[in-house]
Enzyme design. Structure first.
Site, PDB file in Angstrom:
ATOM      1  CD  GLN A  12      -2.817   1.184   2.414  1.00 17.67           C
ATOM      2  OE1 GLN A  12      -2.898   0.195   3.132  1.00 17.67           O
ATOM      3  NE2 GLN A  12      -3.539   2.259   2.616  1.00 17.67           N
ATOM      4  NE  ARG A 193       1.647  10.101  -3.569  1.00 20.43           N
ATOM      5  CZ  ARG A 193       0.642   9.333  -4.002  1.00 20.43           C
ATOM      6  NH1 ARG A 193       0.877   8.068  -4.271  1.00 20.43           N
ATOM      7  NH2 ARG A 193      -0.577   9.817  -4.149  1.00 20.43           N
ATOM      8  CB  SER A 194       8.499   6.093  -2.725  1.00 18.61           C
ATOM      9  OG  SER A 194       7.769   6.461  -3.881  1.00 18.61           O
ATOM     10  NE  ARG A 195       6.396   0.260   2.285  1.00 21.02           N
ATOM     11  CZ  ARG A 195       5.156   0.240   1.768  1.00 21.02           C
ATOM     12  NH1 ARG A 195       4.607   1.369   1.358  1.00 21.02           N
ATOM     13  NH2 ARG A 195       4.480  -0.876   1.681  1.00 21.02           N
ATOM     14  CG  LEU A 196      11.275   8.036   0.303  1.00 23.84           C
ATOM     15  CD1 LEU A 196      11.566   9.118  -0.737  1.00 23.84           C
ATOM     16  CD2 LEU A 196      12.588   7.498   0.871  1.00 23.84           C
TER      17      LEU A 196
END
Length: 213
Positions: A12, A193-196
């Site tokens: 997700q 977003r993008s695991r940041l």
């Protein structure tokens, strides 16, 4: 396992919000209150559910879900059986951790702190506000102990229902009461977003609270 691939494919992307240092209150307890109010407004199921991690005398960790029952200026209060495994761990090591996960808001709060019992008067006051059958359950349950079968519990419960079923309150077990976790560090995590992800941590010192990303 055959379904490992499907587990690995669970993903997700988080995009609901951001968290900047400028967004934070100087006091982490007040910041927690702000996020708590957001969780209540979002109608999250049991937003007061928190993971409590303890460590025993042999250095072995244990974790379980408990329910936050009071938020004080100095910390987080929950109630339990003082003969339980968690209580035995706490006797040996006062350092504990808490985790709140509010996945609907893509948020997590991690707390490190020192735990101590609250007063007997405060424990009694809260105990007698609980539903009468919950009060009975505190007497019946031999938390963390091995029992032969469930019937033993049910018979004890039936006896207490006969004795106290028409009352609103009953005596509190001497081995049941509250703890408060006084934080030494609190980390607020906001999914991005993008695991940041955003992770902002308050750490306590003699000078007060410092915030780090």
């Amino acid at each position: 396992m055959k379904n490992n691939k499907s587990i690995q494919d669970l993903r997700q992307d988080y995009s609901q919000s951001i968290l900047e240092v400028s967004d934070l209150d100087k006091n982490p307890m007040k910041q927690f209150e702000l996020w708590w109010e957001n969780a209540i407004e979002a109608e999250i199921l049991e937003p007061n559910a928190m993971t409590l991690a303890t460590v025993n005398a042999n250095g072995i960790p244990s974790a379980r879900i408990v329910l936050l029952k009071e938020l004080r200026k100095k910390g987080f209060v929950f109630y339990t059986n003082y003969k339980s495994q968690k209580a035995q761990d706490i006797k040996k090591n006062k350092n504990v951790s808490l985790v709140f996960l509010w996945k609907e808001l893509q948020r997590q709060v991690r707390i490190q702190g020192v735990i101590k019992k609250i007063s007997e008067a405060d424990s009694l006051k809260y105990a007698q506000t609980r539903p009468i059958k919950s009060q009975m359950g505190a007497w019946v349950s031999q938390q963390s102990k091995v029992i032969k079968n469930r019937e033993k519990l049910e018979k004890k419960m039936e006896h207490l229902i006969e004795e106290y079923g028409d009352q609103d309150a009953m005596p509190k077990p001497p081995y049941w009461g509250g703890y408060i976790v006084k934080p030494t560090a609190i980390e607020f995590w906001q999914g991005r977003r993008s695991r940041l992800h955003d992770r902002l941590r308050y750490s306590k010192s003699k000078k007060g609270w410092a915030v780090e990303r």
